[in-house]
Scaffold this motif. Sequence first.
Motif, PDB file in Angstrom:
ATOM      1  N   GLN A 490       0.971  -1.178   0.222  1.00 42.31           N
ATOM      2  CA  GLN A 490      -0.099   0.252   0.053  1.00 42.31           C
ATOM      3  C   GLN A 490       0.913   0.904   0.154  1.00 42.31           C
ATOM      4  OE1 GLN A 490      -3.300  -0.176   0.186  1.00 42.31           O
ATOM      5  NE2 GLN A 490      -3.526  -1.801   1.057  1.00 42.31           N
ATOM      6  N   SER A 491       0.376   2.205  -0.349  1.00 40.47           N
ATOM      7  CA  SER A 491       0.436   3.458   0.256  1.00 40.47           C
ATOM      8  C   SER A 491       0.002   4.908   0.104  1.00 40.47           C
ATOM      9  CB  SER A 491       1.831   3.807  -1.534  1.00 40.47           C
ATOM     10  OG  SER A 491       0.959   4.746  -2.091  1.00 40.47           O
ATOM     11  N   LYS A 492       0.313   5.824   0.937  1.00 30.90           N
ATOM     12  CA  LYS A 492      -0.932   6.729   1.254  1.00 30.90           C
ATOM     13  C   LYS A 492       0.243   8.316   1.297  1.00 30.90           C
ATOM     14  CE  LYS A 492      -0.264   6.888   5.656  1.00 30.90           C
ATOM     15  NZ  LYS A 492      -0.770   6.059   7.008  1.00 30.90           N
ATOM     16  N   GLU A 493      -0.162   9.146   0.684  1.00 30.64           N
ATOM     17  CA  GLU A 493       0.249  10.786   1.018  1.00 30.64           C
ATOM     18  C   GLU A 493      -0.508  11.219   1.589  1.00 30.64           C
ATOM     19  OE1 GLU A 493      -0.265  13.338  -3.413  1.00 30.64           O
ATOM     20  OE2 GLU A 493      -2.028  13.153  -2.038  1.00 30.64           O
ATOM     21  N   ILE A 494       0.946  12.014   2.116  1.00 40.52           N
ATOM     22  CA  ILE A 494       1.006  12.412   3.793  1.00 40.52           C
ATOM     23  C   ILE A 494       2.104  13.702   3.503  1.00 40.52           C
ATOM     24  CG2 ILE A 494       1.707  12.298   6.403  1.00 40.52           C
ATOM     25  CD1 ILE A 494       2.508   9.854   5.820  1.00 40.52           C
ATOM     26  N   THR A 495       1.614  14.945   5.017  1.00 42.95           N
ATOM     27  CA  THR A 495       1.794  15.821   4.214  1.00 42.95           C
ATOM     28  C   THR A 495       3.218  16.696   5.229  1.00 42.95           C
ATOM     29  OG1 THR A 495       0.412  17.070   3.136  1.00 42.95           O
ATOM     30  CG2 THR A 495       1.704  18.674   4.314  1.00 42.95           C
ATOM     31  N   GLY A 496       4.454  16.933   5.423  1.00 36.26           N
ATOM     32  CA  GLY A 496       5.695  16.375   5.954  1.00 36.26           C
ATOM     33  C   GLY A 496       6.768  16.553   5.594  1.00 36.26           C
ATOM     34  N   ILE A 497       7.716  17.037   7.004  1.00 37.85           N
ATOM     35  CA  ILE A 497       8.889  16.359   6.233  1.00 37.85           C
ATOM     36  C   ILE A 497       9.495  15.714   6.124  1.00 37.85           C
ATOM     37  CG2 ILE A 497       9.217  19.322   7.425  1.00 37.85           C
ATOM     38  CD1 ILE A 497      10.517  17.780   9.292  1.00 37.85           C
ATOM     39  N   LEU A 498       9.014  13.986   6.819  1.00 34.85           N
ATOM     40  CA  LEU A 498      10.101  13.267   6.350  1.00 34.85           C
ATOM     41  C   LEU A 498       9.885  12.636   5.518  1.00 34.85           C
ATOM     42  CD1 LEU A 498       8.182  12.102  10.612  1.00 34.85           C
ATOM     43  CD2 LEU A 498      11.050  13.012   9.179  1.00 34.85           C
ATOM     44  N   TYR A 499       8.936  12.762   3.779  1.00 33.02           N
ATOM     45  CA  TYR A 499       8.688  12.037   3.379  1.00 33.02           C
ATOM     46  C   TYR A 499       9.119  12.365   1.988  1.00 33.02           C
ATOM     47  CZ  TYR A 499       5.125  11.236   6.862  1.00 33.02           C
ATOM     48  OH  TYR A 499       5.305  10.952   7.927  1.00 33.02           O
ATOM     49  N   PRO A 500       9.939  11.023   0.591  1.00 39.76           N
ATOM     50  CA  PRO A 500       9.016   9.869   1.386  1.00 39.76           C
ATOM     51  C   PRO A 500      10.018   9.489   2.231  1.00 39.76           C
ATOM     52  CG  PRO A 500      10.541  10.670  -0.925  1.00 39.76           C
ATOM     53  CD  PRO A 500      10.088  11.840  -0.759  1.00 39.76           C
ATOM     54  N   SER A 501       8.717   8.509   2.282  1.00 39.59           N
ATOM     55  CA  SER A 501       9.473   7.328   2.736  1.00 39.59           C
ATOM     56  C   SER A 501       8.452   5.721   3.636  1.00 39.59           C
ATOM     57  CB  SER A 501       9.144   7.963   4.650  1.00 39.59           C
ATOM     58  OG  SER A 501      10.201   8.955   4.906  1.00 39.59           O
ATOM     59  N   PHE A 502       9.234   4.853   3.489  1.00 35.90           N
ATOM     60  CA  PHE A 502       8.762   3.228   3.985  1.00 35.90           C
ATOM     61  C   PHE A 502       8.632   3.280   5.556  1.00 35.90           C
ATOM     62  CE2 PHE A 502       9.885  -1.067   4.741  1.00 35.90           C
ATOM     63  CZ  PHE A 502       8.924  -1.826   4.497  1.00 35.90           C
ATOM     64  N   ASN A 503       7.353   2.949   5.550  1.00 31.40           N
ATOM     65  CA  ASN A 503       6.875   2.942   7.018  1.00 31.40           C
ATOM     66  C   ASN A 503       7.453   1.393   7.559  1.00 31.40           C
ATOM     67  OD1 ASN A 503       5.890   2.729   9.878  1.00 31.40           O
ATOM     68  ND2 ASN A 503       4.291   4.674   9.248  1.00 31.40           N
TER      69      ASN A 503
END
Length: 548
Positions: A490-503
């Motif tokens: 899965q993937s999702k879009e997030i607002t924040g300084i840490l992305y793109p990332s793998f959780n």
Amino acid sequence: RYANISTDIEELMKVLVDPNERQGYAWIRMRIRRMWPRFSKAMKSLQLKQDMNGRRKKKILVHLGLLSKQSGWKFAESQFKGGPLGELVQWSDLVATLFLLGHQLTITSEAEQLAGILNKLPAANSPCQSRKELPVDIIYTDIVGLRQFKKHVKGGYGKFSKKQNSCLLRIVDSFGTEPAYNLRSWAKAHKILTTWGGQDLQPQQFFTMFPHSPDNSFMGFVVEQHLNDTNVVKIERRNQALVYGKNEYMWEDDDLVQGKAAYLDVIKSLVEIHGTVYIDTDAKNKTHSIPSYVNNHGLLNGEDLHTLLRQSKIFIGLGFPYEGPAPLEAIANGAVFINPKFNPPHSSKNTKFFKGKPTERKLTSQHPYAEQFLGEPYVYTIDIKNIQQVKDTVSRILHRNEFHPYMPYEYTEEGMLQRMNAYIEHQNFCQFQKQPAKWPPNSAVKFILGEKGVSCKDACWAKNLICDPSHFRDINSKESLLESGATCPQSKEITGILYPSFNTVTNECETQKEEFLFSCVGEHLELQRLCPCRNYIKGQTALCQGCE
Ligand code: UDP
């Protein structure tokens, strides 16, 4: 049409005319005159190394907000009275560099002058055609200048709004602005909006004094050194140490740095101590903070200070000022810098000086660049309260037979000319202008999936590479994360300084929603960040190999 190298200092002096004769430019003019022979030589040497022909002559406006009356900072009034000089060093070198590179310069320092020039700018909503004929191509200013802009330029900041003409701006910002603090809406929502932050520019439009975070552009300055000047006589190095602190308050203890008197006392037991402390002859309590054994010369002019540095074996840090030019000058003149270590580190969370500065950076010593990039035998970063360590370090230095000067290429005249030329030729923050080839080019960039809990700045550095935010956009997708080794259904879009990332907890690929928040700094225990990392020229970290 084309920028021609120009070494005629008198032409430059005609541009550096003080608008209201407050002597605001006096220190800058002095520094440029003193350094001109070395600057001109460096320009010629660079010309032999790389092709400087065919560059377009740019109309560049330099607006020194810090020297304006409105700033209220009295920079102009205090330049010969122990006031801060690091900023003036940086502005002097910027002006000299732009002129030598052959661009057309206009220099202002009052809001009215700025308004006079910029009110001619076409509005942001005017047809593209007229925007191509802007009266200026690039504007260098500082945050005070930027505020004057917003207030005094007709049509307001609207025509310098995000993604429009504000792309002409380059903000001289010594300590830097991190993306999280720059995006006003984000900073406000996260309660980190400060008076300096929230400018909504592209983070690389901020130009720092040291290479702090690759999110900003590293402008730097030139470290003055006269060791090889033909007119300089060789000076014997004496058993002498010089204290770094041109104001009395710097010698006094504060909440975070204590034990300065004991520290100086132990050094004094081994070596003669000198100082260049400004003495205010009008003040009643004269030099009460300075021990009587210190041989104080008062504030010195550039030539005399450099002579004193060449006579000294040690340059003693007192914990303040942070990250100034002087320790690099000392090292370039062969003195060894004692750099007070900070534990806990100093940051906007615990020091008044950094409060409100739009950065989360933590300083592990008075001069992190000297600590991390130079190190021993040029720099000893020590706990000044550990008297035995102070004693041992000083004795070791005094017993040396030779004192080798050191100067990183990026802080030489030639290094600064090369770096600024590369920025001027290749950086383009304007979307309406014809986009030049991507810079740095793809060939210099590698994409790296960092370890859990590591920022991109550190993930790249661990591979001897430097994070390059201009390439984040290319890897902001699930596909890129998969290609780099992430395994996410899965993937999702997030607002924040840490992305793109793998959780690593949810096994999701997380992409960035707000491009202004792409950031090299920032880490999270659960996240493996996907990072654009570029190679660099040794000694010129701002540029990738072949990018000069
Ligand atoms: N400086 C000087 N005379 C002095 C002490 C310092 O001309 O007696 C110069 C120094 O050579 C350096 C500049 O002041 O280029 C800034 O020094 P510092 O590192 O103290 O930074 P600041 O805190 O002023 O920004």
